[in-house]
Design a protein around this motif. Structure first.
Motif, PDB file in Angstrom:
ATOM      1  N   PHE A   1       0.833  -1.206   0.000  1.00 22.74           N
ATOM      2  CA  PHE A   1       0.000   0.000   0.000  1.00 22.74           C
ATOM      3  C   PHE A   1       0.873   1.264   0.000  1.00 22.74           C
ATOM      4  O   PHE A   1       0.511   2.281  -0.604  1.00 22.74           O
TER       5      PHE A   1
ATOM      6  N   MET B   1      -4.783   7.118   0.401  1.00 20.01           N
ATOM      7  CA  MET B   1      -4.044   5.875   0.650  1.00 20.01           C
ATOM      8  C   MET B   1      -3.395   5.932   2.033  1.00 20.01           C
ATOM      9  O   MET B   1      -3.355   4.929   2.760  1.00 20.01           O
TER      10      MET B   1
ATOM     11  N   ALA C   1      -5.999   5.129   4.575  1.00 20.09           N
ATOM     12  CA  ALA C   1      -6.283   3.692   4.593  1.00 20.09           C
ATOM     13  C   ALA C   1      -5.217   2.929   5.381  1.00 20.09           C
ATOM     14  O   ALA C   1      -5.535   2.011   6.152  1.00 20.09           O
TER      15      ALA C   1
ATOM     16  N   ALA D   1      -5.732   3.548   9.040  1.00 22.38           N
ATOM     17  CA  ALA D   1      -6.879   2.776   9.539  1.00 22.38           C
ATOM     18  C   ALA D   1      -6.494   1.319   9.763  1.00 22.38           C
ATOM     19  O   ALA D   1      -6.934   0.690  10.736  1.00 22.38           O
ATOM     20  N   GLU D   2      -5.669   0.764   8.878  1.00 23.76           N
ATOM     21  CA  GLU D   2      -5.187  -0.608   9.050  1.00 23.76           C
ATOM     22  C   GLU D   2      -4.352  -0.728  10.323  1.00 23.76           C
ATOM     23  O   GLU D   2      -4.525  -1.672  11.112  1.00 23.76           O
TER      24      GLU D   2
ATOM     25  N   THR E   1     -12.543   0.179   7.299  1.00 19.60           N
ATOM     26  CA  THR E   1     -11.425   0.124   6.349  1.00 19.60           C
ATOM     27  C   THR E   1     -11.931  -0.178   4.938  1.00 19.60           C
ATOM     28  O   THR E   1     -11.352   0.302   3.951  1.00 19.60           O
TER      29      THR E   1
ATOM     30  N   VAL F   1     -12.902   3.056   3.393  1.00 20.41           N
ATOM     31  CA  VAL F   1     -11.726   3.884   3.116  1.00 20.41           C
ATOM     32  C   VAL F   1     -10.984   3.370   1.885  1.00 20.41           C
ATOM     33  O   VAL F   1     -10.521   4.152   1.045  1.00 20.41           O
ATOM     34  N   PHE F   2     -10.880   2.047   1.745  1.00 18.59           N
ATOM     35  CA  PHE F   2     -10.221   1.488   0.559  1.00 18.59           C
ATOM     36  C   PHE F   2     -11.007   1.815  -0.708  1.00 18.59           C
ATOM     37  O   PHE F   2     -10.417   2.074  -1.769  1.00 18.59           O
TER      38      PHE F   2
ATOM     39  N   ALA G   1     -10.090   5.314  -1.560  1.00 19.35           N
ATOM     40  CA  ALA G   1      -8.756   5.387  -2.151  1.00 19.35           C
ATOM     41  C   ALA G   1      -8.787   4.903  -3.598  1.00 19.35           C
ATOM     42  O   ALA G   1      -8.148   5.495  -4.484  1.00 19.35           O
TER      43      ALA G   1
ATOM     44  N   LEU H   1      -8.196  -1.703  -5.241  1.00 18.11           N
ATOM     45  CA  LEU H   1      -8.514  -1.156  -3.920  1.00 18.11           C
ATOM     46  C   LEU H   1     -10.023  -1.207  -3.660  1.00 18.11           C
ATOM     47  O   LEU H   1     -10.461  -1.512  -2.540  1.00 18.11           O
TER      48      LEU H   1
ATOM     49  N   GLY I   1     -12.077  -3.218  -0.694  1.00 16.10           N
ATOM     50  CA  GLY I   1     -13.132  -2.628   0.117  1.00 16.10           C
ATOM     51  C   GLY I   1     -14.426  -3.412   0.037  1.00 16.10           C
ATOM     52  O   GLY I   1     -15.089  -3.648   1.056  1.00 16.10           O
TER      53      GLY I   1
END
Length: 406
Positions: free
Chosen positions: A187, A232, A235, A238-239, A248, A251-252, A255, A291, A295
């Motif tokens: 990522f 990105m 994301a 968040a991970e 997440t 968010v992905f 992104a 991505l 998600g």
């Protein structure tokens, strides 16, 4: 004997001198060879195994070696070539480049076997070169008082920290953390890809629209240049913070949408379909699609997250890297920005490899399931090796030295 060997040795030393003149000449071929060899060995020869694998599963070694190994060499070549060009500073060359290449190679020898016995050797060497890149760009930024390199510094520093964490997880045999940080490294590379595409796409598009260089008809919206890397980064955060799969997931998807936005911006009329522009847009398209697939998988849709990972990393990064290889290979050897037929075939082989790897897992051409990994590895290797065959003569030719056109 010496009379026979002397001309041969002189030719070899001359080639080494040319290849060591600039980062892209040395590291792009290394990246292409490793990108071609590793998946083929892992899938076709070893059957998803490694000869000396220990506590860390071979699949995690595979992710690590593709990201830090194959794509890492591409990053070394890109940074050591682009940063001096952008900042008008002396470039690394000769012994400095070969020392970096030696450090990278030691880690790759360890990775090819996946052995615990060489774990610390591989760890130290990978940590050294990733840390060096961040320090190198920071030093240039301070020296030139250039704040435009801040994004690259932050992403490179993040890559160094992530690789350190990955290697520590390898050392203690923590497969869960090794997988997490290996994926995060991918990522981070996507964040770097977003920054790189923002810098590369503008001159390439203007070159296609007006080869004379008299005008600059393509001017992207400044507020969207860093949108994809910015989301990105959210994301990745968040991970790391352990947010829920649903959070997440959204968010992905955001992104991915930001990368797809770059595709829309790349549409400049009929010129969009020129291979030189389409390959850059295709990189953003695959990164964004992958991505979004990640998600969707986290939101419970019938998509495997590993499929999304391969589309984003193998597809987005892989196509982006071959695009940089092709574009920089022409512009830095004094050639016009026009892809040859063989270059287009090489790119097509990479795209076919990505399609074969992902589509059967999405229910398309499902009859390939069980064989698609091997077939994809063969096309993937063929694409990178064909690129190398096309570009190596120019890379090793002394007449192409100091032919920058960036």
């Amino acid at each position: 004997m010496s009379l026979v060997d002397t001309p041969v040795l002189r030719t070899r030393f001359k080639t080494l001198s040319v290849i060591g003149d600039e980062g892209f000449r040395l590291f792009f071929p290394l990246s292409a060879v490793y990108a071609a060899v590793w998946p083929f060995l892992w899938v076709v020869i070893h059957g998803y195994d490694l000869p000396l694998v220990g506590a860390i599963p071979p699949s995690i070694w595979h992710v690590h070696e593709m990201i830090i190994g194959a794509f890492g060499a591409a990053l070394l070549g890109f940074i050591t070539t682009a940063i001096p060009e952008w900042t008008d500073t002396p470039r690394l060359r000769g012994k400095a480049l070969y020392a970096l290449a030696a450090i990278w190679t030691v880690a790759r020898i360890c990775g090819l076997a996946g052995t615990d016995g060489l774990l610390w050797t591989g760890a130290i060497t990978d940590i050294v070169w990733t840390g060096f890149l961040a320090a190198y760009v920071l030093r240039v930024s301070i020296y030139k008082k250039n704040s435009r390199l801040t994004g690259f510094i932050l992403w490179l520093a993040a890559l160094w920290l992530c690789e350190t964490a990955t290697r520590y997880a390898f050392a203690i045999g923590n497969g869960e953390h090794a997988q997490l940080f290996s994926h995060l490294s991918g990522f981070i590379f996507l964040g770097l890809l977003g920054l790189a595409l923002a810098r590369i796409t503008v001159p390439v598009t203007n070159d296609i629209l007006d080869p004379s260089g008299a005008t600059s008809p393509f001017r992207p919206h400044p507020g969207r240049l860093n949108l994809a890397p910015g989301i990105m980064a959210v994301a990745i955060a968040a991970e790391l913070l352990g947010f829920s799969a649903e959070v997440t997931g959204f968010v992905f998807i955001a992104a991915g949408a930001a990368f797809l936005d770059r595709v829309a911006e790349a549409f400049v009329g009929r010129a969009f379909f020129r291979a030189e522009i389409a390959v850059l847009a295709g990189s953003s398209a695959l990164a964004g699609t992958g991505l979004i697939a990640i998600g969707c998988a986290r939101l419970g849709l019938p998509v495997m997250e590993t499929t999304g990972l391969h589309v984003a990393l193998m597809g987005g990064l892989g196509l982006g890297i071959i695009a940089v290889f092709c574009i920089a290979g022409l512009r830095h050897t004094g050639q016009p920005l026009i892809f040859s037929a063989e270059t287009r075939i090489a790119i097509a082989m990479i795209v076919i490899a990505i399609a074969i790897r992902a589509l059967p897992e999405l229910g398309i051409v499902s009859e390939l399931v069980g064989h698609h990994h091997a077939v994809a590895a063969i096309f993937w290797a063929g694409g990178f090796l064909l690129w190398l065959r096309v570009y190596w003569p120019a890379f090793a030719d002394p007449a192409t030295l100091n032919q920058h056109d960036c």
